[in-house]
Write a protein that holds these residues in place. Structure first.
Motif, PDB file in Angstrom:
ATOM      1  N   VAL A 310     -43.342 -77.458  28.610  1.00  0.00           N
ATOM      2  CA  VAL A 310     -42.755 -78.254  27.353  1.00  0.00           C
ATOM      3  C   VAL A 310     -41.369 -78.470  27.746  1.00  0.00           C
ATOM      4  N   THR A 311     -40.633 -77.666  28.314  1.00  0.00           N
ATOM      5  CA  THR A 311     -39.215 -78.036  29.020  1.00  0.00           C
ATOM      6  C   THR A 311     -39.216 -78.746  29.983  1.00  0.00           C
ATOM      7  N   GLY A 312     -40.129 -79.034  30.875  1.00  0.00           N
ATOM      8  CA  GLY A 312     -40.338 -79.941  31.730  1.00  0.00           C
ATOM      9  C   GLY A 312     -40.644 -81.219  31.071  1.00  0.00           C
ATOM     10  N   ASN A 345     -31.247 -86.687  16.418  1.00  0.00           N
ATOM     11  CA  ASN A 345     -31.703 -87.923  17.374  1.00  0.00           C
ATOM     12  C   ASN A 345     -32.408 -87.174  18.495  1.00  0.00           C
ATOM     13  N   ASP A 346     -31.766 -86.131  19.196  1.00  0.00           N
ATOM     14  CA  ASP A 346     -32.589 -85.410  20.279  1.00  0.00           C
ATOM     15  C   ASP A 346     -33.649 -84.686  19.673  1.00  0.00           C
ATOM     16  N   ARG A 347     -33.607 -84.181  18.416  1.00  0.00           N
ATOM     17  CA  ARG A 347     -34.650 -83.265  18.007  1.00  0.00           C
ATOM     18  C   ARG A 347     -36.062 -84.443  17.906  1.00  0.00           C
ATOM     19  N   GLU A 348     -35.834 -85.614  17.345  1.00  0.00           N
ATOM     20  CA  GLU A 348     -36.711 -86.575  16.835  1.00  0.00           C
ATOM     21  C   GLU A 348     -37.486 -87.126  18.295  1.00  0.00           C
ATOM     22  N   ARG A 349     -36.530 -87.469  19.399  1.00  0.00           N
ATOM     23  CA  ARG A 349     -37.044 -87.657  20.718  1.00  0.00           C
ATOM     24  C   ARG A 349     -37.966 -86.649  21.236  1.00  0.00           C
ATOM     25  N   ALA A 350     -37.489 -85.328  21.150  1.00  0.00           N
ATOM     26  CA  ALA A 350     -38.190 -84.552  21.393  1.00  0.00           C
ATOM     27  C   ALA A 350     -39.713 -84.419  20.786  1.00  0.00           C
ATOM     28  N   ALA A 351     -39.556 -84.327  19.547  1.00  0.00           N
ATOM     29  CA  ALA A 351     -40.764 -84.288  18.532  1.00  0.00           C
ATOM     30  C   ALA A 351     -41.954 -85.338  19.164  1.00  0.00           C
ATOM     31  N   ALA A 352     -41.268 -86.378  19.302  1.00  0.00           N
ATOM     32  CA  ALA A 352     -42.115 -87.569  19.928  1.00  0.00           C
ATOM     33  C   ALA A 352     -42.825 -87.344  21.344  1.00  0.00           C
ATOM     34  N   CYS A 353     -41.998 -86.784  22.043  1.00  0.00           N
ATOM     35  CA  CYS A 353     -42.280 -86.697  23.662  1.00  0.00           C
ATOM     36  C   CYS A 353     -43.297 -85.591  23.670  1.00  0.00           C
ATOM     37  N   ILE A 354     -43.121 -84.451  22.806  1.00  0.00           N
ATOM     38  CA  ILE A 354     -44.131 -83.476  22.840  1.00  0.00           C
ATOM     39  C   ILE A 354     -45.470 -83.848  22.376  1.00  0.00           C
ATOM     40  N   GLN A 355     -45.312 -84.380  21.179  1.00  0.00           N
ATOM     41  CA  GLN A 355     -46.539 -84.920  20.612  1.00  0.00           C
ATOM     42  C   GLN A 355     -47.474 -86.000  21.241  1.00  0.00           C
ATOM     43  N   LYS A 356     -46.640 -86.753  22.019  1.00  0.00           N
ATOM     44  CA  LYS A 356     -47.364 -87.846  22.820  1.00  0.00           C
ATOM     45  C   LYS A 356     -47.941 -87.409  24.365  1.00  0.00           C
ATOM     46  N   ARG A 357     -47.123 -86.545  24.810  1.00  0.00           N
ATOM     47  CA  ARG A 357     -47.357 -86.133  26.174  1.00  0.00           C
ATOM     48  C   ARG A 357     -48.239 -84.915  26.227  1.00  0.00           C
ATOM     49  N   ALA A 358     -48.067 -83.989  25.266  1.00  0.00           N
ATOM     50  CA  ALA A 358     -48.732 -82.671  25.435  1.00  0.00           C
ATOM     51  C   ALA A 358     -49.621 -82.695  24.053  1.00  0.00           C
ATOM     52  N   ASN A 359     -49.706 -83.321  23.099  1.00  0.00           N
ATOM     53  CA  ASN A 359     -50.398 -83.372  21.912  1.00  0.00           C
ATOM     54  C   ASN A 359     -50.239 -81.815  21.436  1.00  0.00           C
ATOM     55  N   PHE A 360     -48.969 -81.660  21.297  1.00  0.00           N
ATOM     56  CA  PHE A 360     -48.764 -80.161  20.497  1.00  0.00           C
ATOM     57  C   PHE A 360     -48.329 -80.708  19.245  1.00  0.00           C
ATOM     58  N   GLU A 361     -48.585 -80.004  17.957  1.00  0.00           N
ATOM     59  CA  GLU A 361     -48.154 -80.292  16.750  1.00  0.00           C
ATOM     60  C   GLU A 361     -46.520 -79.852  16.650  1.00  0.00           C
ATOM     61  N   THR A 362     -45.747 -80.501  16.011  1.00  0.00           N
ATOM     62  CA  THR A 362     -44.229 -80.163  15.804  1.00  0.00           C
ATOM     63  C   THR A 362     -44.071 -80.286  14.595  1.00  0.00           C
TER      64      THR A 362
END
Length: 365
Positions: A310-312, A345-362
């Motif tokens: 996730v951090t990566g 803004n950082d939180r929104e970008r992170a949520a989109a990134c994690i959901q799209k690339r790892a398919n983890f729910e946020t």
């Protein structure tokens, strides 16, 4: 013509204001702090354009003075202002968390022809000091102004034209309104959080595992109890009357809950929580009175390397995090991994990134 702004007190708030106001055109930010090392850091990190060792010596050349100091210290500075050689049209303001005492002193300054407009940027951080200063600290937060009755519109306009570079939501209220509202949504909740932690401490002797279970929802609810004790000692003393009023209301509410627990039906109890949920869900996510860490809850599966994964992903997107923790007690918590960010803004970008690339729910609490 260059506008000279003197910021006295270069901690988190004063330093962040100094950084934000550097975006204003034709504006020179001069800083002062009693601590020499803080002045050195502020100069080295370009938090101000210049520093001084004696603010009174340059007072005659300053157009706006901003006190980034605690209320008690600001009151002392305001007393000193009475004998300073100030510009005829200088505007003075502060950043204190309570306003009644400040504006009483401001009345004394008005009698001497000094314009003072109270101010309170309602944002903060879990970190303190000049090294934690950020230009974006006040973005989308409320910046409360508390002018004296009859303050000239031109003076308000001049101050607001400068403060717009903080990108905060500048609003004007009376000192009494300010202290009442902040007691409700900020000062009194700090007392409640501290009382809950004290109650946990009492339980810890007989039930030591309680402390471990408090790592989830309890820790989130009581996060603000970790704030600076000296700061909250002063706020409590300065806003004592409003806090006593809130305590009386809280005691009545606790009496209502006691009656509900004793005699309430299942429907009564469900309605109590339903109404609370509706009210809470209607609250704004940001721009509140208390510090928001912009937390993101991530429901990750339990396998080796998942946290570094996730951090990566966030590192690939150049998204900085301020904190990361694993929640062990997950009752009423939306995810096992909690990541804190510097901005919405950082939180929104992170949520989109994690959901799209790892398919983890946020989730956002």
């Amino acid at each position: 013509m260059t506008r000279n702004v003197l910021v006295i007190g270069l901690g988190l708030i004063g330093g962040s204001i100094a950084l934000a106001l550097q975006k204003a055109p034709d504006t020179r930010i001069i800083g002062y702090d009693m601590d020499a090392q803080t002045r050195e850091h502020a100069q080295a990190l370009n938090i101000v354009h210049d520093t001084v060792t004696d603010p009174q010596a340059i007072a005659g050349d300053v157009d706006i003075i901003i006190f980034g100091t605690p209320v008690n210290a600001t009151l002392e500075w305001m007393e000193q202002l009475k004998s300073w050689p100030l510009k005829n049209k200088v505007i003075v303001t502060d950043t204190g968390s309570t306003k009644k005492l400040i504006m009483q002193k401001a009345g004394e300054l008005r009698e001497l022809g000094i314009t003072f407009i109270g101010g309170h940027p309602m944002a903060g951080s879990h970190k303190s000091g000049v090294l934690a200063a950020k230009a974006h600290l006040f973005e989308n937060a409320y910046y409360m102004l508390t002018p004296l009755a009859g303050e000239e519109i031109v003076h308000m306009a001049q101050l607001e034209s400068l403060l717009k570079f903080t990108h905060a939501k500048v609003v004007s209220v009376s000192a009494n309104e300010h202290d009442h509202m902040t007691a409700v949504v900020s000062h009194f909740p700090h007392i409640i959080a501290a009382s809950l932690v004290h109650q946990l401490g009492e339980e810890n002797g007989e039930y030591p595992m309680t402390r471990s279970l408090a790592a989830g929802g309890f820790r989130d609810v009581t996060r603000i109890a970790s704030s600076n004790p000296v700061l909250w000692r002063d706020i409590t003393l300065q806003n004592r009357d409003e806090l006593l009023t809130q305590l009386e209301g809280w005691e009545k509410e606790m009496g209502r809950i006691k009656e509900l627990l004793t005699n309430g039906t299942s429907r009564d109890i469900e309605d109590y929580f339903s109404i609370a949920k509706e009210l809470r869900d209607e609250l704004p996510i940001s721009a509140g009175a208390m510090y928001t860490a912009f937390d993101l809850y991530v429901d990750v599966p339990d396998y080796p390397g998942v946290i570094s994964e996730v951090t990566g992903l966030l590192a690939d997107e150049a998204i900085s995090i301020t904190n990361l923790r694993i929640v062990e007690s997950r009752e009423d918590v939306f995810g096992i991994l909690v990541i804190s960010f510097q901005s919405e803004n950082d939180r929104e970008r992170a949520a989109a990134c994690i959901q799209k690339r790892a398919n983890f729910e946020t989730y956002i609490s």
